[in-house]
Design a protein around this motif. Sequence first.
Motif, PDB file in Angstrom:
ATOM      1  N   ARG A  76      30.792 -11.672  16.178  1.00  0.00           N
ATOM      2  CA  ARG A  76      30.889 -11.314  14.760  1.00  0.00           C
ATOM      3  C   ARG A  76      31.243  -9.844  14.611  1.00  0.00           C
ATOM      4  O   ARG A  76      30.737  -8.993  15.343  1.00  0.00           O
ATOM      5  N   CYS A  77      32.102  -9.575  13.643  1.00  0.00           N
ATOM      6  CA  CYS A  77      32.425  -8.195  13.305  1.00  0.00           C
ATOM      7  C   CYS A  77      31.139  -7.531  12.824  1.00  0.00           C
ATOM      8  O   CYS A  77      30.416  -8.086  11.987  1.00  0.00           O
ATOM      9  N   SER A  78      30.836  -6.359  13.339  1.00  0.00           N
ATOM     10  CA  SER A  78      29.582  -5.699  12.983  1.00  0.00           C
ATOM     11  C   SER A  78      29.583  -5.189  11.551  1.00  0.00           C
ATOM     12  O   SER A  78      28.520  -4.914  11.000  1.00  0.00           O
ATOM     13  N   ILE A 111      35.045 -13.519  15.109  1.00  0.00           N
ATOM     14  CA  ILE A 111      36.266 -13.113  15.805  1.00  0.00           C
ATOM     15  C   ILE A 111      36.330 -13.936  17.085  1.00  0.00           C
ATOM     16  O   ILE A 111      35.439 -13.837  17.937  1.00  0.00           O
ATOM     17  N   ALA A 112      37.364 -14.755  17.219  1.00  0.00           N
ATOM     18  CA  ALA A 112      37.543 -15.541  18.442  1.00  0.00           C
ATOM     19  C   ALA A 112      37.716 -14.578  19.618  1.00  0.00           C
ATOM     20  O   ALA A 112      38.380 -13.550  19.490  1.00  0.00           O
ATOM     21  N   ALA A 129      32.525   0.815  22.751  1.00  0.00           N
ATOM     22  CA  ALA A 129      31.652   0.759  23.921  1.00  0.00           C
ATOM     23  C   ALA A 129      30.383   1.568  23.657  1.00  0.00           C
ATOM     24  O   ALA A 129      29.294   1.172  24.070  1.00  0.00           O
ATOM     25  N   GLU A 130      30.520   2.684  22.961  1.00  0.00           N
ATOM     26  CA  GLU A 130      29.378   3.544  22.671  1.00  0.00           C
ATOM     27  C   GLU A 130      28.365   2.856  21.752  1.00  0.00           C
ATOM     28  O   GLU A 130      27.162   2.892  22.003  1.00  0.00           O
ATOM     29  N   LEU A 131      28.865   2.195  20.704  1.00  0.00           N
ATOM     30  CA  LEU A 131      27.971   1.540  19.737  1.00  0.00           C
ATOM     31  C   LEU A 131      27.691   0.081  20.083  1.00  0.00           C
ATOM     32  O   LEU A 131      26.842  -0.548  19.453  1.00  0.00           O
ATOM     33  N   GLN A 132      28.444  -0.482  21.043  1.00  0.00           N
ATOM     34  CA  GLN A 132      28.321  -1.895  21.434  1.00  0.00           C
ATOM     35  C   GLN A 132      28.511  -2.803  20.218  1.00  0.00           C
ATOM     36  O   GLN A 132      27.705  -3.683  19.922  1.00  0.00           O
ATOM     37  N   GLU A 133      29.633  -2.579  19.515  1.00  0.00           N
ATOM     38  CA  GLU A 133      29.974  -3.338  18.314  1.00  0.00           C
ATOM     39  C   GLU A 133      31.413  -3.820  18.386  1.00  0.00           C
ATOM     40  O   GLU A 133      32.267  -3.132  18.932  1.00  0.00           O
ATOM     41  N   ALA A 134      31.660  -4.984  17.786  1.00  0.00           N
ATOM     42  CA  ALA A 134      33.003  -5.543  17.675  1.00  0.00           C
ATOM     43  C   ALA A 134      33.490  -5.361  16.243  1.00  0.00           C
ATOM     44  O   ALA A 134      32.686  -5.331  15.300  1.00  0.00           O
ATOM     45  N   TYR A 135      34.814  -5.262  16.086  1.00  0.00           N
ATOM     46  CA  TYR A 135      35.425  -5.080  14.765  1.00  0.00           C
ATOM     47  C   TYR A 135      36.580  -6.054  14.597  1.00  0.00           C
ATOM     48  O   TYR A 135      37.373  -6.254  15.512  1.00  0.00           O
TER      49      TYR A 135
END
Length: 67
Positions: free
Chosen positions: A29-31, A37-38, A47-53
């Motif tokens: 999931r987009c943070s 998001i497939a 990488a720093e926040l460990q989040e996907a967009y």
Amino acid sequence: MLMSSSDGEAKLYYGPSTFRVLRGGKFVRCSVSREPIALEELRYWSAELQEAYATCEIATRRLLGQR
């Protein structure tokens, strides 16, 4: 209908240029927007926040400190 763990949300470790799958699944999931998001379409993360967009626009706004 039962979903297998590989059909649901994945858990990833985001590195600087690639990610590693920690728990199998088809999407993350987009943070910011929370939209799925497939994995094969995932292009933007921190990488720093460990989040996907979901998009480069969302990633840019997030990394500039805006929500």
